[in-house]
Scaffold this motif. Sequence first.
Motif, short mmCIF file in Angstrom:
data_model
loop_
_atom_site.label_atom_id
_atom_site.label_comp_id
_atom_site.label_asym_id
_atom_site.label_seq_id
_atom_site.Cartn_x
_atom_site.Cartn_y
_atom_site.Cartn_z
N THR A 1 0.84 -1.21 0.00
CA THR A 1 0.00 0.00 0.00
C THR A 1 0.87 1.25 0.00
OG1 THR A 1 -1.73 -1.17 1.23
CG2 THR A 1 -1.84 1.23 1.22
N LYS A 2 1.92 1.22 0.81
CA LYS A 2 2.84 2.36 0.87
C LYS A 2 3.52 2.57 -0.48
CE LYS A 2 6.49 4.25 3.83
NZ LYS A 2 5.68 5.32 4.45
N ALA A 3 3.91 1.47 -1.10
CA ALA A 3 4.55 1.56 -2.42
C ALA A 3 3.58 2.13 -3.44
CB ALA A 3 5.04 0.18 -2.86
N ALA A 4 2.31 1.75 -3.33
CA ALA A 4 1.30 2.27 -4.25
C ALA A 4 1.17 3.78 -4.10
CB ALA A 4 -0.04 1.60 -3.99
N GLY A 5 1.24 4.26 -2.87
CA GLY A 5 1.12 5.69 -2.63
C GLY A 5 2.26 6.48 -3.22
N GLN A 6 3.43 5.85 -3.34
CA GLN A 6 4.60 6.55 -3.86
C GLN A 6 4.78 6.37 -5.36
OE1 GLN A 6 7.77 5.03 -1.40
NE2 GLN A 6 7.28 6.40 0.31
N GLU A 7 4.07 5.40 -5.91
CA GLU A 7 4.16 5.16 -7.36
C GLU A 7 3.46 6.28 -8.13
OE1 GLU A 7 4.76 3.87 -11.02
OE2 GLU A 7 5.67 2.92 -9.26
N LYS A 8 4.10 6.76 -9.19
CA LYS A 8 3.57 7.89 -9.94
C LYS A 8 2.57 7.48 -11.02
CE LYS A 8 7.58 10.85 -9.13
NZ LYS A 8 8.68 11.64 -9.74
N THR A 9 2.74 6.29 -11.58
CA THR A 9 1.84 5.89 -12.66
C THR A 9 0.63 5.15 -12.11
OG1 THR A 9 2.87 3.72 -13.04
CG2 THR A 9 3.87 5.62 -14.14
N LEU A 10 -0.49 5.33 -12.76
CA LEU A 10 -1.71 4.65 -12.32
C LEU A 10 -1.57 3.14 -12.48
CD1 LEU A 10 -4.48 6.98 -13.79
CD2 LEU A 10 -3.49 6.98 -11.50
N GLU A 11 -0.92 2.72 -13.54
CA GLU A 11 -0.75 1.29 -13.77
C GLU A 11 0.11 0.67 -12.66
OE1 GLU A 11 -0.17 3.67 -15.91
OE2 GLU A 11 -1.71 3.38 -17.45
N GLY A 12 1.16 1.40 -12.29
CA GLY A 12 2.03 0.90 -11.22
C GLY A 12 1.30 0.82 -9.89
N LYS A 13 0.47 1.83 -9.62
CA LYS A 13 -0.31 1.82 -8.38
C LYS A 13 -1.20 0.59 -8.32
CE LYS A 13 -0.70 6.83 -7.57
NZ LYS A 13 -0.14 6.88 -6.21
N LEU A 14 -1.86 0.30 -9.43
CA LEU A 14 -2.78 -0.84 -9.45
C LEU A 14 -2.04 -2.16 -9.21
CD1 LEU A 14 -5.11 0.18 -12.41
CD2 LEU A 14 -5.70 0.07 -9.98
N GLY A 15 -0.81 -2.25 -9.70
CA GLY A 15 -0.02 -3.47 -9.47
C GLY A 15 0.28 -3.67 -7.99
N TYR A 16 0.70 -2.61 -7.33
CA TYR A 16 0.98 -2.70 -5.89
C TYR A 16 -0.29 -2.98 -5.09
CZ TYR A 16 5.71 -0.87 -6.65
OH TYR A 16 7.01 -0.70 -7.04
N ALA B 1 -2.92 -4.56 -6.03
CA ALA B 1 -3.33 -5.95 -6.22
C ALA B 1 -2.58 -6.87 -5.26
CB ALA B 1 -3.09 -6.38 -7.67
N LYS B 2 -1.28 -6.60 -5.08
CA LYS B 2 -0.48 -7.40 -4.14
C LYS B 2 -0.92 -7.15 -2.70
CE LYS B 2 3.63 -7.46 -7.11
NZ LYS B 2 5.04 -7.00 -7.24
N SER B 3 -1.26 -5.90 -2.40
CA SER B 3 -1.74 -5.58 -1.05
C SER B 3 -3.05 -6.31 -0.77
CB SER B 3 -1.94 -4.07 -0.92
OG SER B 3 -2.40 -3.74 0.37
N ALA B 4 -3.96 -6.27 -1.73
CA ALA B 4 -5.24 -6.96 -1.57
C ALA B 4 -5.03 -8.45 -1.37
CB ALA B 4 -6.12 -6.70 -2.79
N GLU B 5 -4.07 -9.00 -2.10
CA GLU B 5 -3.78 -10.44 -1.97
C GLU B 5 -3.32 -10.78 -0.56
OE1 GLU B 5 -0.80 -13.81 -3.95
OE2 GLU B 5 -0.75 -11.73 -4.65
N ALA B 6 -2.49 -9.90 0.02
CA ALA B 6 -2.00 -10.14 1.39
C ALA B 6 -3.15 -10.15 2.39
CB ALA B 6 -0.98 -9.07 1.77
N TYR B 7 -4.06 -9.18 2.26
CA TYR B 7 -5.18 -9.12 3.20
C TYR B 7 -6.16 -10.27 2.97
CZ TYR B 7 -3.39 -4.56 4.53
OH TYR B 7 -2.59 -3.54 4.99
N GLU B 8 -6.30 -10.70 1.74
CA GLU B 8 -7.15 -11.86 1.46
C GLU B 8 -6.60 -13.12 2.13
OE1 GLU B 8 -7.12 -11.76 -2.76
OE2 GLU B 8 -8.90 -10.47 -2.93
N LYS B 9 -5.28 -13.23 2.17
CA LYS B 9 -4.66 -14.39 2.82
C LYS B 9 -4.91 -14.36 4.33
CE LYS B 9 -1.18 -15.45 -0.67
NZ LYS B 9 0.25 -15.53 -1.03
N ILE B 10 -4.91 -13.17 4.89
CA ILE B 10 -5.22 -13.05 6.33
C ILE B 10 -6.65 -13.53 6.58
CG2 ILE B 10 -5.60 -11.45 8.24
CD1 ILE B 10 -3.34 -9.73 7.11
#
Length: 503
Positions: A373-388, A390-399
Amino acid sequence: YAPAYRELGQVYWRAGRLEQSKTNFKKYLDLTEGNIPAKTKYINSLFYAGDYDEVVKNVEEVLAVDQSRGYMNRLAGYSYYEKDNPDYEKAFQYMEKLFKTVDKESIIQKDHHYLARILMKKNQNYPKMVDELTSLKNQLDKEKSRLSTATAANKPKFAASVDELTKKVGTLENGVAAANKELDRGFAEYNKAFNFKRTDPNAPLSSLERSILSEMASNFYTYRRYDSAAKTWAKLIDPAKENNLADYMQVGRAYYNGEKYKTADSLFSAVIKKSPDYLPAYVYTARTYSRMDPDTKLGLAKPKFEKLLSVASKDSVKNESEMMEAMRYLGYYNMENGNYSKAKDYYNRMINLNSQNKENKIAGYNGLGSLETKAAGQEKTLEGKLGYLAKSAEAYEKIIAIDPANASAKSNLNWIREYQVSVKKGINPNEIKGIVTDKAGKPIAYASVRVKDTAAENLTNAKGEYKFEIPQDSEFLIISAKGYKSQEVAITKLRVYNVKLEQ
């Protein structure tokens, strides 16, 4: 023949056969038709037999007919303290009567000791009261901030809340002050008990004196007088004793909790020097440096937690919790300092440390979720934000897969989903903007717009404009400029905050 039962009672008492002693003294009392000296002996036998309710009953009967026997308050006070359902207020009242009705020479060491114990127990809610007071004061500060920025329509509501909290704080402050006063007296009584028979301050401590000091130190610690606890425990350390690591740690922990970090560190370091594999010393050394560098900017604790992890890793089964503590800190430290790859390594190690430990996995996935999530906030491109994201959502889904009822993970996942939708629309949900002007509407250049209690800050441009991303769950903005009064603004769901500063 009544005296025979009296003597038998004494014999059984000396032999430690207290029930038989009580029985014979009762017979003696019956045969003497309840005379006061006989009843006094009977009361003593009741106390040593642990029949505290009967002690209280008989003491009250004696004092009802003979107020001159003030010393009887002693056993009543002791008994109210020792009962299965103790009444510390009544115990205190009887001890007060004892000290007021007998001459100073009749007070014994145990009287001071019992009074100290009673005052400690009487105020056992003190730590809870202090915590509640701190919480109420924080609530009051927040309500005052909301009141200062509230609209005219909402001001009465916030004013009423401030008044109510102010009264509660005042009441609790009085309670804490009263408890502090009684605790002060209790510790003074401990000192009187300790010094009662000491004529030479340099003489070795007796077993009773050591017991009093130990009890006193424990209560200093319980009632958050950490410096006094440390100094008192230090008196009990025997330098000649070979294995006294735990004693030094006890003193060090007291200094640590009392925020005397350098002193605490010196003790933990001494323990490590004496025993290089003593893990608790590494734990508290790392915690101490973390306290000295709470925002991790100086990196003081990093090498200490790395050392802790190294020592703890020698037995990952036995030292699992210590390893988790070290990796949790190191993951967070590296994340905050932009070393995402290293942080990810630590969080993955947490997940894989023990395949059977769900809490470890949840902690690791939480770290990964925050990192992405933090990486998404620092990413400048929208595509890059969405990639981060997605990984954040995956982590919370595993919890949630591990713990379906985990409210925090569900909340974070929902927020991530909203963030993803916003990003897809080209909107950053954490971005705020606005204009800072003076009362006349003239833009103020280089005004500071800062998120309270964080490092997130932005300066206005020549037009008084600002725009920046704020941390999730931020509560207040502090707007300030040279020559103007600072203003605190509550953060709501709005994303535009135009502020006028007064000189």
